[in-house]
Write an enzyme that holds these catalytic residues in place. Structure first.
Site, PDB file in Angstrom:
ATOM      1  N   LYS A  95      -2.120  -1.591  -3.287  1.00 34.49           N
ATOM      2  CA  LYS A  95      -2.984  -0.371  -3.445  1.00 34.49           C
ATOM      3  C   LYS A  95      -2.325   0.806  -3.519  1.00 34.49           C
ATOM      4  O   LYS A  95      -1.555   1.261  -2.651  1.00 34.49           O
ATOM      5  CB  LYS A  95      -4.257  -0.821  -2.541  1.00 34.49           C
ATOM      6  CG  LYS A  95      -4.627   1.069  -2.315  1.00 34.49           C
ATOM      7  CD  LYS A  95      -5.420   0.928  -0.640  1.00 34.49           C
ATOM      8  CE  LYS A  95      -6.476   2.188  -0.902  1.00 34.49           C
ATOM      9  NZ  LYS A  95      -6.875   1.682   0.895  1.00 34.49           N
ATOM     10  N   LYS A 106       0.664  -1.349   0.171  1.00 34.69           N
ATOM     11  CA  LYS A 106       0.305   0.168   0.248  1.00 34.69           C
ATOM     12  C   LYS A 106       0.946   1.195  -0.131  1.00 34.69           C
ATOM     13  O   LYS A 106       1.915   1.470   0.672  1.00 34.69           O
ATOM     14  CB  LYS A 106      -0.536   0.137   1.394  1.00 34.69           C
ATOM     15  CG  LYS A 106      -2.275   1.460   0.822  1.00 34.69           C
ATOM     16  CD  LYS A 106      -3.080   1.638   2.653  1.00 34.69           C
ATOM     17  CE  LYS A 106      -3.650   2.543   2.806  1.00 34.69           C
ATOM     18  NZ  LYS A 106      -4.590   2.415   3.170  1.00 34.69           N
TER      19      LYS A 106
HETATM   20  C1  PBG Z   1      -7.435   4.041   5.530  1.00 33.81           C
HETATM   21  C2  PBG Z   1      -7.920   3.320   4.005  1.00 33.81           C
HETATM   22  C3  PBG Z   1      -7.682   4.337   3.374  1.00 33.81           C
HETATM   23  C4  PBG Z   1      -7.782   3.784   2.037  1.00 33.81           C
HETATM   24  C5  PBG Z   1      -8.258   2.591   2.263  1.00 33.81           C
HETATM   25  N1  PBG Z   1      -8.094   2.274   3.658  1.00 33.81           N
HETATM   26  C6  PBG Z   1      -6.903   5.717   3.181  1.00 33.81           C
HETATM   27  C7  PBG Z   1      -5.651   6.103   3.501  1.00 33.81           C
HETATM   28  O1  PBG Z   1      -4.899   5.349   3.878  1.00 33.81           O
HETATM   29  O2  PBG Z   1      -4.942   6.833   3.461  1.00 33.81           O
HETATM   30  C8  PBG Z   1      -7.939   4.939   0.686  1.00 33.81           C
HETATM   31  C9  PBG Z   1      -9.188   4.354  -0.154  1.00 33.81           C
HETATM   32  C10 PBG Z   1      -9.774   5.049  -1.048  1.00 33.81           C
HETATM   33  O3  PBG Z   1      -8.774   5.941  -2.156  1.00 33.81           O
HETATM   34  O4  PBG Z   1     -10.465   4.816  -1.699  1.00 33.81           O
HETATM   35  N2  PBG Z   1      -8.200   3.104   6.466  1.00 33.81           N
END
Ligand code: PBG
Length: 321
Positions: A248, A196
């Site tokens: 992601k 991520k």
């Molecule tokens: C954290 C989380 C995020 C997203 C999913 N889980 C935000 C981040 O890491 O800042 C982002 C999902 C998206 O942008 O569609 N709980």
């Protein structure tokens, strides 16, 4: 010209193109992210994500039923509490919004659809970080992991089939696996956000969850410059017991999806994130591109890169189409 090979023959009609299509996206491999907010009576639109809402408990139940009806693989739930604090207490409260949302969703569809939960603290903390902080204000990895392990067990008890740690803390998958096993939750699967990245493409999501984050997540989420690091992260997650691995965001990281696909022996998922959704919706609203074709091409490219499972805000629409 005397050509013995004419590749265009295989593109001559729609039937021929269908016959030779190498990749397709099936509804059962799509997961719809859903937001449920505490205290709402009616769904509330998210302006940066046209067509996406924060759900009330009742509209959440209806959305989950629609997802099952459309044949989706699952839904991923995010909870938005009314009050936040430094340690994210709402995440572990028996009447916490995410916990109640999971129960309602599971009651609605049973095993017809996979109920997945985001295991993270950022929606629940007043500083907006994905974990608890040390006295000096740094994210405390090990204390955070302990809370994630408790959350995972709680989510399973409230109905989650799949728990998805998204905080990028070291050791989070192993700690969750052993807590789930100790609690007798041997069937609860872990979808690990293995790779991520600290991405600007989560921008609209911050509005979606009323995020209070100041600063950034660069000490825990990965640097977009790195690929080898992603492989190291996913190898650890698989070793710690991840059943599924996620990359992601998706679009800027198709090479990462491909590379991960080649090194792990578990199914790979990709998250087509909020900013990727917003870009296409905004361009389409301006008449600058053909919306449905752009959506199809987006999902197909993520599939072609090697993701078997795709989390996307278009899941329901795509499946119905
Ligand atoms: C954290 C989380 C995020 C997203 C999913 N889980 C935000 C981040 O890491 O800042 C982002 C999902 C998206 O942008 O569609 N709980």
């Amino acid at each position: 010209m005397e050509l013995s090979r004419r590749p265009r023959r295989l593109r001559s009609t729609a039937a021929m193109r269908g016959l030779v299509a190498e990749h397709s996206v099936r509804p059962e491999q799509l997961v719809l992210p859903l937001f449920v907010a505490e205290g709402l009576r009616e769904p509330r639109p998210i302006s940066s994500m046209p067509g996406v809402v924060q759900h009330s408990m009742d509209s959440l139940a209806a959305a989950v039923a629609d997802a099952a009806e459309a044949g989706l693989g699952g839904v991923m739930l995010f909870g938005i509490p009314e009050t936040k604090d430094a340690v994210g207490s709402g995440a572990l409260a028996e009447d916490g919004i995410l916990n109640l949302g999971l129960r309602r969703a599971r009651d609605e569809v049973g095993d017809d659809l996979l109920i997945m939960s985001d295991v993270c603290l950022d929606e629940f903390t007043d500083h907006g970080h994905c974990g608890v902080l040390t006295d000096s204000g740094l994210v405390d990895n090990d204390a955070t992991v302990e809370l994630y392990a408790q959350m995972a067990v709680m989510h399973a008890e409230f109905g989650a089939h799949v728990v998805a740690p998204s905080g990028m803390m070291d050791g989070q998958v192993g700690a969750m696996r052993s807590a789930l096993d100790t609690a007798g939750r041997l069937d609860t699967a872990i979808l690990a956000y293995g790779a991520k990245y600290a991405s600007a493409f989560y921008g609209p999501f911050r509005e979606a969850v009323d995020s209070s984050l100041q600063g950034d997540r660069k000490t825990y989420q990965q640097d977009p410059a790195n690929l080898t690091e992603a492989l190291r992260e996913v190898a650890l997650d698989v070793a710690e017991g991840a059943d599924l691995i996620m990359v992601k965001p998706a679009l800027g990281f198709l090479d990462v999806i491909r590379a991960v696909r080649e090194v792990v022996d578990v199914p790979v998922a990709a998250y087509n994130v909020s900013g990727e959704y917003a870009m296409i919706e905004a361009a389409a609203a301006n008449g600058w591109l053909e919306r449905e074709r752009a959506i199809d091409e987006t999902l197909t490219s993520i599939r072609r890169a090697g993701a078997q499972i795709i989390l996307t805000y278009w899941a329901l629409e795509y499946a119905r189409r």
